[in-house]
Scaffold this active site. Structure first.
Site, short mmCIF file in Angstrom:
data_model
loop_
_atom_site.label_atom_id
_atom_site.label_comp_id
_atom_site.label_asym_id
_atom_site.label_seq_id
_atom_site.Cartn_x
_atom_site.Cartn_y
_atom_site.Cartn_z
CB SER A 142 -0.90 0.02 1.24
OG SER A 142 -1.60 1.26 1.34
CE1 TYR A 155 -4.62 -2.01 4.67
CE2 TYR A 155 -3.64 0.10 4.10
CZ TYR A 155 -4.16 -1.12 3.71
OH TYR A 155 -4.23 -1.44 2.38
#
Length: 259
Positions: A142, A155
């Site tokens: 990501s 995250y």
């Protein structure tokens, strides 16, 4: 691109029930690969046969946090079907919340799915690839791994850990000719992304950005589709990327200005 090298090859794709994982599985199946799709959302079968559905995808239940289940499935595939040629690690979760208020369970679950599971899977598959001196691995990271986001601390941290792990694995396996890379998406039109949208203006706000949250918009003025990300995954798996390893390829429309 034809990508004829995928025909009759065995490919594991995790997180393949929806979103990016499903797009990757479908594209590989269309290229003639035997896709072994893992996801916790698939039905639990008493006996795993690896039989493919009409679309060429074998859908298999797997809780990516259970290391013994991972090892068992990988061993079954190698013994009963043949060599695993490629691995695409997509499975991931997002638990929103301030780091100061984040509970222990959400923190541990996030790392279990986003980092620990991929580690155990890569380890199990790479042992076989190393013996054959052949194979390629791609993990979905990501852009949040290198750009902090409010209420996404666990995250971001888990994806940063995943990025470091894949690059370390790539260095270890380079002498065996096995390539390991990451694709780092930004905002992508998936169920995970849509859970962040509070109303019908969510897409527009994602593209335009929100400076009060320290979040830039997307310079290309569009949100990625799952197929946009899958296209890059197939490229990195393919022979066309034969001299690319340890790469973390941003696919975010410029949202993090190349960082």
């Amino acid at each position: 691109m034809a990508y004829s090298e995928f025909k009759n090859k065995r490919v594991i794709v995790t997180g393949a029930h929806q979103g990016i994982g499903l797009a990757v599985a479908k594209q590989l199946a269309m290229k003639g690969a035997h896709v072994l799709a893992f996801d916790i959302a698939f039905s639990v079968e008493k006996e795993i046969t690896f039989e493919a559905d009409n679309d060429g995808i074998s859908r298999i239940h797997l809780d990516i946090t259970k290391s013994e289940n991972i090892k068992g499935l990988v061993n079954q595939i190698e013994l009963n079907l043949g060599p695993i040629d490629y691995l695409v690690s997509v499975a991931g979760i997002l638990r929103m919340g301030s780091l100061l208020e984040h509970n222990e369970r959400d923190w541990l679950d996030t790392f279990d799915v986003n980092c620990h599971g991929p580690f155990f899977l890569c380890q199990a598959v790479a042992h076989y690839m190393k013996q054959r001196r052949n194979g390629a691995i791609v993990a979905i990271g990501s852009n949040a791994a290198s750009t902090s986001r409010l209420n996404m601390g666990s995250y971001c941290a888990s994806k940063a850990a995943l990025t470091a792990m894949i690059k370390g694995l790539a260095l270890e396996l380079a002498q065996d000719g096995i390539r390991c890379n990451l694709v780092a998406p930004g905002s992508t039109d998936t169920p995970m992304q849509r859970q962040l949208w509070q109303d019908d203006t969510g897409l527009e706000k994602t593209i335009s950005g929100n400076l009060s949250d320290y979040k830039l918009g997307i310079p290309l003025k569009r949100i990625a589709s799952s197929d946009d990300i899958a296209d890059v995954v197939l490229f990195l798996l393919s022979h066309q990327a034969r001299h690319i390893t340890m790469e973390n390829l941003l696919v975010d429309g410029g949202a993090t200005l190349g960082h």
